[in-house]
Design a protein around this motif. Sequence first.
Motif, PDB file in Angstrom:
ATOM      1  N   LEU A  26       0.903  -1.139   0.064  1.00  0.00           N
ATOM      2  CA  LEU A  26       0.016   0.136   0.059  1.00  0.00           C
ATOM      3  C   LEU A  26       0.887   1.270  -0.031  1.00  0.00           C
ATOM      4  O   LEU A  26       0.361   2.222  -0.639  1.00  0.00           O
ATOM      5  N   ARG A  27       1.951   1.224   0.762  1.00  0.00           N
ATOM      6  CA  ARG A  27       2.772   2.270   0.637  1.00  0.00           C
ATOM      7  C   ARG A  27       3.507   2.869  -0.581  1.00  0.00           C
ATOM      8  O   ARG A  27       3.425   3.970  -1.068  1.00  0.00           O
ATOM      9  N   LYS A  28       3.739   1.605  -1.354  1.00  0.00           N
ATOM     10  CA  LYS A  28       4.406   1.699  -2.799  1.00  0.00           C
ATOM     11  C   LYS A  28       3.349   2.304  -3.761  1.00  0.00           C
ATOM     12  O   LYS A  28       3.486   2.665  -4.479  1.00  0.00           O
ATOM     13  N   PHE A  29       1.959   1.602  -3.482  1.00  0.00           N
ATOM     14  CA  PHE A  29       0.832   2.032  -4.354  1.00  0.00           C
ATOM     15  C   PHE A  29       0.544   3.456  -4.192  1.00  0.00           C
ATOM     16  O   PHE A  29       0.255   3.999  -5.255  1.00  0.00           O
ATOM     17  N   ARG A  30       0.602   4.094  -3.144  1.00  0.00           N
ATOM     18  CA  ARG A  30       0.479   5.398  -2.802  1.00  0.00           C
ATOM     19  C   ARG A  30       1.271   6.335  -3.567  1.00  0.00           C
ATOM     20  O   ARG A  30       0.969   7.324  -4.027  1.00  0.00           O
ATOM     21  N   PHE A  31       2.497   5.965  -3.614  1.00  0.00           N
ATOM     22  CA  PHE A  31       3.436   6.791  -4.329  1.00  0.00           C
ATOM     23  C   PHE A  31       4.087   6.282  -5.466  1.00  0.00           C
ATOM     24  O   PHE A  31       5.164   6.635  -6.038  1.00  0.00           O
ATOM     25  N   ARG A  32       3.110   5.262  -6.275  1.00  0.00           N
ATOM     26  CA  ARG A  32       3.535   5.058  -7.616  1.00  0.00           C
ATOM     27  C   ARG A  32       3.537   6.044  -8.651  1.00  0.00           C
ATOM     28  O   ARG A  32       2.862   6.955  -8.415  1.00  0.00           O
ATOM     29  N   LYS A  33       4.262   5.988  -9.541  1.00  0.00           N
ATOM     30  CA  LYS A  33       4.557   6.969 -10.644  1.00  0.00           C
ATOM     31  C   LYS A  33       3.820   6.630 -11.959  1.00  0.00           C
ATOM     32  O   LYS A  33       3.430   7.489 -12.681  1.00  0.00           O
ATOM     33  N   GLU A  34       3.117   5.587 -11.961  1.00  0.00           N
ATOM     34  CA  GLU A  34       2.081   5.123 -13.133  1.00  0.00           C
ATOM     35  C   GLU A  34       0.866   6.212 -13.162  1.00  0.00           C
ATOM     36  O   GLU A  34       0.451   6.533 -12.233  1.00  0.00           O
ATOM     37  N   THR A  35       0.278   6.520 -14.235  1.00  0.00           N
ATOM     38  CA  THR A  35      -0.931   7.408 -14.178  1.00  0.00           C
ATOM     39  C   THR A  35      -2.029   6.456 -14.748  1.00  0.00           C
ATOM     40  O   THR A  35      -2.986   7.169 -14.878  1.00  0.00           O
ATOM     41  N   ASN A  36      -2.056   5.215 -14.772  1.00  0.00           N
ATOM     42  CA  ASN A  36      -3.252   4.460 -14.951  1.00  0.00           C
ATOM     43  C   ASN A  36      -3.918   4.397 -13.881  1.00  0.00           C
ATOM     44  O   ASN A  36      -3.756   4.400 -12.693  1.00  0.00           O
ATOM     45  N   ASN A  37      -5.221   3.733 -13.959  1.00  0.00           N
ATOM     46  CA  ASN A  37      -5.982   3.399 -13.150  1.00  0.00           C
ATOM     47  C   ASN A  37      -5.541   2.037 -12.484  1.00  0.00           C
ATOM     48  O   ASN A  37      -5.206   1.192 -13.403  1.00  0.00           O
ATOM     49  N   ALA A  38      -5.564   2.070 -11.064  1.00  0.00           N
ATOM     50  CA  ALA A  38      -5.175   0.633 -10.665  1.00  0.00           C
ATOM     51  C   ALA A  38      -5.812   0.489  -9.358  1.00  0.00           C
ATOM     52  O   ALA A  38      -6.528   1.253  -8.744  1.00  0.00           O
ATOM     53  N   ALA A  39      -5.873  -0.974  -8.639  1.00  0.00           N
ATOM     54  CA  ALA A  39      -6.663  -1.251  -7.743  1.00  0.00           C
ATOM     55  C   ALA A  39      -5.929  -2.099  -6.816  1.00  0.00           C
ATOM     56  O   ALA A  39      -5.216  -3.058  -7.629  1.00  0.00           O
ATOM     57  N   ILE A  40      -6.150  -2.504  -5.655  1.00  0.00           N
ATOM     58  CA  ILE A  40      -5.737  -3.450  -4.720  1.00  0.00           C
ATOM     59  C   ILE A  40      -6.828  -3.858  -4.085  1.00  0.00           C
ATOM     60  O   ILE A  40      -7.593  -2.981  -3.290  1.00  0.00           O
ATOM     61  N   LEU A  41      -7.200  -5.095  -4.014  1.00  0.00           N
ATOM     62  CA  LEU A  41      -8.423  -5.753  -3.323  1.00  0.00           C
ATOM     63  C   LEU A  41      -7.809  -6.406  -2.125  1.00  0.00           C
ATOM     64  O   LEU A  41      -6.750  -7.084  -2.291  1.00  0.00           O
ATOM     65  N   MET A  42      -8.438  -6.105  -1.061  1.00  0.00           N
ATOM     66  CA  MET A  42      -8.007  -6.614   0.261  1.00  0.00           C
ATOM     67  C   MET A  42      -9.131  -7.439   1.091  1.00  0.00           C
ATOM     68  O   MET A  42     -10.367  -7.276   0.600  1.00  0.00           O
ATOM     69  N   GLY A  81      -6.665   3.741  -7.033  1.00  0.00           N
ATOM     70  CA  GLY A  81      -5.828   5.103  -7.613  1.00  0.00           C
ATOM     71  C   GLY A  81      -6.298   5.213  -8.921  1.00  0.00           C
ATOM     72  O   GLY A  81      -6.303   4.312  -9.826  1.00  0.00           O
ATOM     73  N   TYR A  82      -6.787   6.477  -9.327  1.00  0.00           N
ATOM     74  CA  TYR A  82      -7.182   6.700 -10.674  1.00  0.00           C
ATOM     75  C   TYR A  82      -6.802   8.277 -11.113  1.00  0.00           C
ATOM     76  O   TYR A  82      -6.577   9.022 -10.286  1.00  0.00           O
ATOM     77  N   LYS A  83      -6.930   8.425 -12.486  1.00  0.00           N
ATOM     78  CA  LYS A  83      -6.778   9.668 -13.106  1.00  0.00           C
ATOM     79  C   LYS A  83      -7.996  10.460 -12.971  1.00  0.00           C
ATOM     80  O   LYS A  83      -9.077   9.863 -13.452  1.00  0.00           O
ATOM     81  N   TYR A  84      -7.935  11.682 -12.318  1.00  0.00           N
ATOM     82  CA  TYR A  84      -8.928  12.466 -12.313  1.00  0.00           C
ATOM     83  C   TYR A  84      -8.541  13.825 -13.016  1.00  0.00           C
ATOM     84  O   TYR A  84      -7.714  14.438 -12.606  1.00  0.00           O
ATOM     85  N   VAL A  85      -9.411  14.471 -14.025  1.00  0.00           N
ATOM     86  CA  VAL A  85      -9.238  15.518 -14.770  1.00  0.00           C
ATOM     87  C   VAL A  85     -10.148  16.883 -14.152  1.00  0.00           C
ATOM     88  O   VAL A  85     -11.490  16.465 -14.381  1.00  0.00           O
ATOM     89  N   HIS A  86      -9.786  17.798 -13.453  1.00  0.00           N
ATOM     90  CA  HIS A  86     -10.647  18.726 -12.928  1.00  0.00           C
ATOM     91  C   HIS A  86     -11.249  19.736 -14.051  1.00  0.00           C
ATOM     92  O   HIS A  86     -10.624  19.601 -15.345  1.00  0.00           O
ATOM     93  N   ASP A  87     -12.209  20.188 -13.788  1.00  0.00           N
ATOM     94  CA  ASP A  87     -12.634  21.182 -14.792  1.00  0.00           C
ATOM     95  C   ASP A  87     -11.723  22.184 -15.294  1.00  0.00           C
ATOM     96  O   ASP A  87     -12.014  22.447 -16.506  1.00  0.00           O
ATOM     97  N   ASP A  88     -10.928  22.693 -14.483  1.00  0.00           N
ATOM     98  CA  ASP A  88      -9.840  23.649 -15.071  1.00  0.00           C
ATOM     99  C   ASP A  88      -8.737  22.944 -15.817  1.00  0.00           C
ATOM    100  O   ASP A  88      -7.773  23.803 -16.247  1.00  0.00           O
ATOM    101  N   GLY A  89      -8.926  21.622 -16.102  1.00  0.00           N
ATOM    102  CA  GLY A  89      -7.631  20.911 -16.825  1.00  0.00           C
ATOM    103  C   GLY A  89      -6.570  20.355 -16.020  1.00  0.00           C
ATOM    104  O   GLY A  89      -5.842  19.497 -16.514  1.00  0.00           O
ATOM    105  N   ARG A  90      -6.417  20.636 -14.693  1.00  0.00           N
ATOM    106  CA  ARG A  90      -5.453  20.054 -13.933  1.00  0.00           C
ATOM    107  C   ARG A  90      -5.711  18.443 -13.876  1.00  0.00           C
ATOM    108  O   ARG A  90      -7.080  17.893 -13.950  1.00  0.00           O
ATOM    109  N   ILE A  91      -4.838  17.742 -13.575  1.00  0.00           N
ATOM    110  CA  ILE A  91      -5.077  16.289 -13.342  1.00  0.00           C
ATOM    111  C   ILE A  91      -4.383  15.893 -12.119  1.00  0.00           C
ATOM    112  O   ILE A  91      -3.573  16.554 -11.586  1.00  0.00           O
ATOM    113  N   SER A  92      -5.025  15.193 -11.386  1.00  0.00           N
ATOM    114  CA  SER A  92      -4.697  14.520  -9.950  1.00  0.00           C
ATOM    115  C   SER A  92      -4.715  13.120 -10.144  1.00  0.00           C
ATOM    116  O   SER A  92      -5.776  12.508 -10.775  1.00  0.00           O
ATOM    117  N   TYR A  93      -4.153  12.492  -9.118  1.00  0.00           N
ATOM    118  CA  TYR A  93      -4.320  11.076  -9.020  1.00  0.00           C
ATOM    119  C   TYR A  93      -4.645  10.607  -7.570  1.00  0.00           C
ATOM    120  O   TYR A  93      -3.996  10.348  -6.725  1.00  0.00           O
TER     121      TYR A  93
END
Length: 108
Positions: A26-42, A81-93
């Motif tokens: 989970l620590r590595k998942f939180r700080f991952r560099k990939e920009t794709n949608n990803a999930a961990i099932l627990m 973790g997923y890619k979210y595009v804000h209304d003003d064009g900014r991208i966050s994860y």
Amino acid sequence: MGQSSQSLPSDSLVVCDVDPALTEKLRKFRFRKETNNAAILMKIDKERQLVVLEEEFQDISPEELKSELPERQPRYPSAVGYKYVHDDGRISYPLCFIFSSPVERGGA
């Protein structure tokens, strides 16, 4: 007035630990560099009273993730973790935790 305290029987509350390997994942998942949608099932390993990794997904859509969740068993939680595009064009994860608890359906 005296101080009132309620005590619960020791067997009424069960707390699970988190598997150290899952904590690191989970620590590595939180700080991952990939920009794709990803999930961990627990899930909870009832015998060991431990939250453990069930499965990890890369490039998964919300619809695909929904189909991967068991129909009759809860998950505590799933990290997404997923890619979210804000209304003003900014991208966050953002990192979200989702608790899944299937609805019991009446049967015959």
